[in-house]
Design a protein around this motif. Structure first.
Motif, PDB file in Angstrom:
ATOM      1  N   ILE A  26       0.724  -1.256   0.000  1.00  0.00           N
ATOM      2  CA  ILE A  26      -0.081  -0.125  -0.195  1.00  0.00           C
ATOM      3  C   ILE A  26       0.923   1.325  -0.125  1.00  0.00           C
ATOM      4  CG2 ILE A  26      -1.681   1.232   1.367  1.00  0.00           C
ATOM      5  CD1 ILE A  26      -2.695  -1.364   2.453  1.00  0.00           C
ATOM      6  N   ALA A  27       0.629   2.026  -0.869  1.00  0.00           N
ATOM      7  CA  ALA A  27       1.567   3.369  -1.040  1.00  0.00           C
ATOM      8  C   ALA A  27       1.043   4.238  -0.014  1.00  0.00           C
ATOM      9  CB  ALA A  27       1.185   4.042  -2.496  1.00  0.00           C
ATOM     10  N   VAL A  52       1.388   7.724  18.265  1.00  0.00           N
ATOM     11  CA  VAL A  52       1.874   7.099  17.029  1.00  0.00           C
ATOM     12  C   VAL A  52       2.211   5.776  17.088  1.00  0.00           C
ATOM     13  CG1 VAL A  52       2.772   9.438  16.051  1.00  0.00           C
ATOM     14  CG2 VAL A  52       4.354   7.827  16.933  1.00  0.00           C
ATOM     15  N   PRO A  53       2.078   5.137  15.929  1.00  0.00           N
ATOM     16  CA  PRO A  53       1.383   5.307  14.942  1.00  0.00           C
ATOM     17  C   PRO A  53       0.321   5.450  14.863  1.00  0.00           C
ATOM     18  CG  PRO A  53       1.471   2.720  15.049  1.00  0.00           C
ATOM     19  CD  PRO A  53       2.251   3.423  16.290  1.00  0.00           C
ATOM     20  N   ALA A  54      -0.287   6.510  13.734  1.00  0.00           N
ATOM     21  CA  ALA A  54      -1.550   6.931  13.583  1.00  0.00           C
ATOM     22  C   ALA A  54      -1.823   6.951  11.889  1.00  0.00           C
ATOM     23  CB  ALA A  54      -1.904   8.392  14.125  1.00  0.00           C
ATOM     24  N   LEU A  55      -2.685   6.340  11.722  1.00  0.00           N
ATOM     25  CA  LEU A  55      -2.837   6.155  10.115  1.00  0.00           C
ATOM     26  C   LEU A  55      -4.447   6.750   9.671  1.00  0.00           C
ATOM     27  CD1 LEU A  55      -1.773   4.941   7.390  1.00  0.00           C
ATOM     28  CD2 LEU A  55      -2.999   2.800   8.140  1.00  0.00           C
ATOM     29  N   LYS A  56      -4.170   7.521   8.557  1.00  0.00           N
ATOM     30  CA  LYS A  56      -5.329   8.035   7.726  1.00  0.00           C
ATOM     31  C   LYS A  56      -5.390   7.201   6.490  1.00  0.00           C
ATOM     32  CE  LYS A  56      -6.230  12.574   9.024  1.00  0.00           C
ATOM     33  NZ  LYS A  56      -6.207  14.171   8.729  1.00  0.00           N
ATOM     34  N   ILE A  57      -6.586   6.321   6.366  1.00  0.00           N
ATOM     35  CA  ILE A  57      -6.304   5.442   5.192  1.00  0.00           C
ATOM     36  C   ILE A  57      -8.064   5.131   4.573  1.00  0.00           C
ATOM     37  CG2 ILE A  57      -6.632   3.368   6.744  1.00  0.00           C
ATOM     38  CD1 ILE A  57      -4.758   2.144   4.325  1.00  0.00           C
ATOM     39  N   GLU A  71      -6.606  -3.356  10.572  1.00  0.00           N
ATOM     40  CA  GLU A  71      -7.401  -2.538   9.587  1.00  0.00           C
ATOM     41  C   GLU A  71      -6.978  -2.747   8.241  1.00  0.00           C
ATOM     42  OE1 GLU A  71     -10.110  -1.024   9.463  1.00  0.00           O
ATOM     43  OE2 GLU A  71      -9.957   0.516   7.859  1.00  0.00           O
ATOM     44  N   LEU A  72      -5.493  -2.793   8.022  1.00  0.00           N
ATOM     45  CA  LEU A  72      -4.788  -3.289   6.808  1.00  0.00           C
ATOM     46  C   LEU A  72      -5.193  -4.689   6.459  1.00  0.00           C
ATOM     47  CD1 LEU A  72      -1.195  -1.852   7.214  1.00  0.00           C
ATOM     48  CD2 LEU A  72      -2.971  -0.832   6.299  1.00  0.00           C
ATOM     49  N   GLU A  73      -5.419  -5.591   7.429  1.00  0.00           N
ATOM     50  CA  GLU A  73      -5.830  -6.897   6.808  1.00  0.00           C
ATOM     51  C   GLU A  73      -7.336  -6.779   6.234  1.00  0.00           C
ATOM     52  OE1 GLU A  73      -3.820  -9.252   6.782  1.00  0.00           O
ATOM     53  OE2 GLU A  73      -4.606 -11.044   7.476  1.00  0.00           O
TER      54      GLU A  73
END
Ligand SMILES: N[C@@H](CCC(=O)N[C@@H](CS)C(=O)NCC(=O)O)C(=O)O
Length: 253
Positions: A26-27, A52-57, A71-73
Motif C-alpha cells: 500500500i503506497a 503514533v503510529p496513527a494512520l489515515k487510510i 485495518e490493513l488486513e
C-alpha cells in the motif's frame, strides 16, 4: 487507496506500521513528528488518542500498531498478516499482544533514560527523517522534549532497572516463539513486524546489544529491520546490566 502515516522517527511501533503497509504493497505518505509535539498534531489531525503510529487510510483514522494491522488486513487481505490456521493465528495474536503490551515499553523507557543522560545520540535516531526543522535546531531545543518524554514514559532509574531485569525473560519468550515457528517463518506475520522493531531498537543501544546479538531474536530483527536507525553508546551503569549478563545476584539494590 490514499494513506498517510503519522510517525515519530525511529519509533518502534511506528516502524511496525510502516513495515506492514509495505508488506501489503500500500503506497503511503509519511508525516514525521517530534516527540511531545506529536501528541498535539495527531489530535489536531482528528485522532482520538495521542500516540503514533496513527494512520489515515481510505477515509478512516486508525491508531495503534495492532489496530492498524487489523485495518490493513480488512482493507487488503493479500498478502496476509495473520495465518489462516486458527491455532497458529491464536499464537501469532498472543505474540503480537506481548510485543505491544510487554516488550515495547521497557525498551522505550531504556532509550529515554539513555537520551536523558546524553542527548547527542538522538540526532542519529532522526536520520533520514523530515521533521520540518533543521536537525541542529531540533537538537538545540531538545531538552524540554527529552524531559517531558522521560516523565511521560516513566523513564526513571527505578523503571530502567526493572526494564533491565525483565529483558532476559522477554527475550527468552521471543526466542521460544521463533523455535516454535510462530515467529520468523515464511511469510512474515503481524507479530514478526510487531516484535522485530522492538528488538531492532534494543540493538541500537550498545548497552543492550551484547545480550541480544547471539540470540534467535537478533536474526529476526536483522531480517525484518536490517537498517534500524539510531545508535546509543553505552551509558547505563554497568552494575545495572548484571541481569543481562546472567548474574542477577551481583546486582544488589
Ligand atoms: N502500544 C502502542 C504504543 C504507541 C506509543 O506509545 N507510541 C509512542 C512512540 S513509540 C508515542 O506516540 N509517544 C508520544 C510521545 O513520545 O510524545 C502502539 O503499538 O501503537
Amino acid at each position: 487507496m490514499g494513506a498517510r502515516l503519522y510517525v515519530i522517527p525511529a519509533s518502534h511501533p511506528a516502524t511496525t506500521a510502516e513495515l506492514m503497509l509495505r508488506h501489503k504493497g500500500i503506497a503511503y505518505k509519511r508525516t514525521d513528528l517530534l516527540p511531545v509535539v506529536s501528541k498535539g498534531v495527531v489530535r489536531l489531525a482528528g485522532f482520538p488518542g495521542i500516540t503514533v503510529p496513527a494512520l489515515k487510510i481510505d477515509g478512516s483514522k486508525v491508531q495503534g500498531s495492532r489496530q492498524i494491522a487489523r485495518e490493513l488486513e480488512r482493507l487488503r487481505p493479500e498478502p496476509p498478516l495473520f495465518p489462516a490456521d486458527p491455532e497458529l493465528r491464536a499464537a501469532v495474536e498472543e505474540a503480537e499482544r506481548f510485543g505491544d503490551e510487554e516488550l515495547q515499553h521497557p525498551l522505550r523507557q531504556l532509550l529515554w533514560w539513555a537520551v536523558k543522560r546524553d542527548k547527542e545520540p538522538l540526532r542519529s535516531y532522526s536520520e533520514g527523517a523530515h521533521i520540518g526543522i533543521p536537525i541542529g535546531l531540533a537538537m538545540a531545543t531538545a531538552a524540554p522534549i527529552i524531559a517531558l518524554s522521560a516523565r511521560f514514559n516513566e523513564a526513571d532509574d527505578e523503571h530502567a532497572r526493572r526494564a533491565l531485569e525483565a529483558l532476559p525473560g522477554l527475550l527468552d519468550r521471543v526466542d521460544e516463539w521463533i523455535a516454535a515457528g510462530v515467529l520468523n517463518g515464511d511469510p512474515l506475520n503481524a507479530a514478526d513486524f510487531q516484535i522485530a522493531t522492538s528488538i531492532g531498537l534494543a540493538m541500537t543501544m550498545d548497552d543492550l546489544r551484547p545480550a541480544i546479538e547471539s540470540r534467535p531474536a537478533a536474526s529476526l530483527a536483522k531480517r525484518v529491520v536490517p537498517d534500524y536507525p539510531g545508535h546509543a553508546p553505552a551509558v547505563l551503569p554497568p552494575e545495572w546490566l548484571a541481569p543481562l549478563r546472567g548474574d542477577p545476584e551481583t546486582s544488589p539494590r
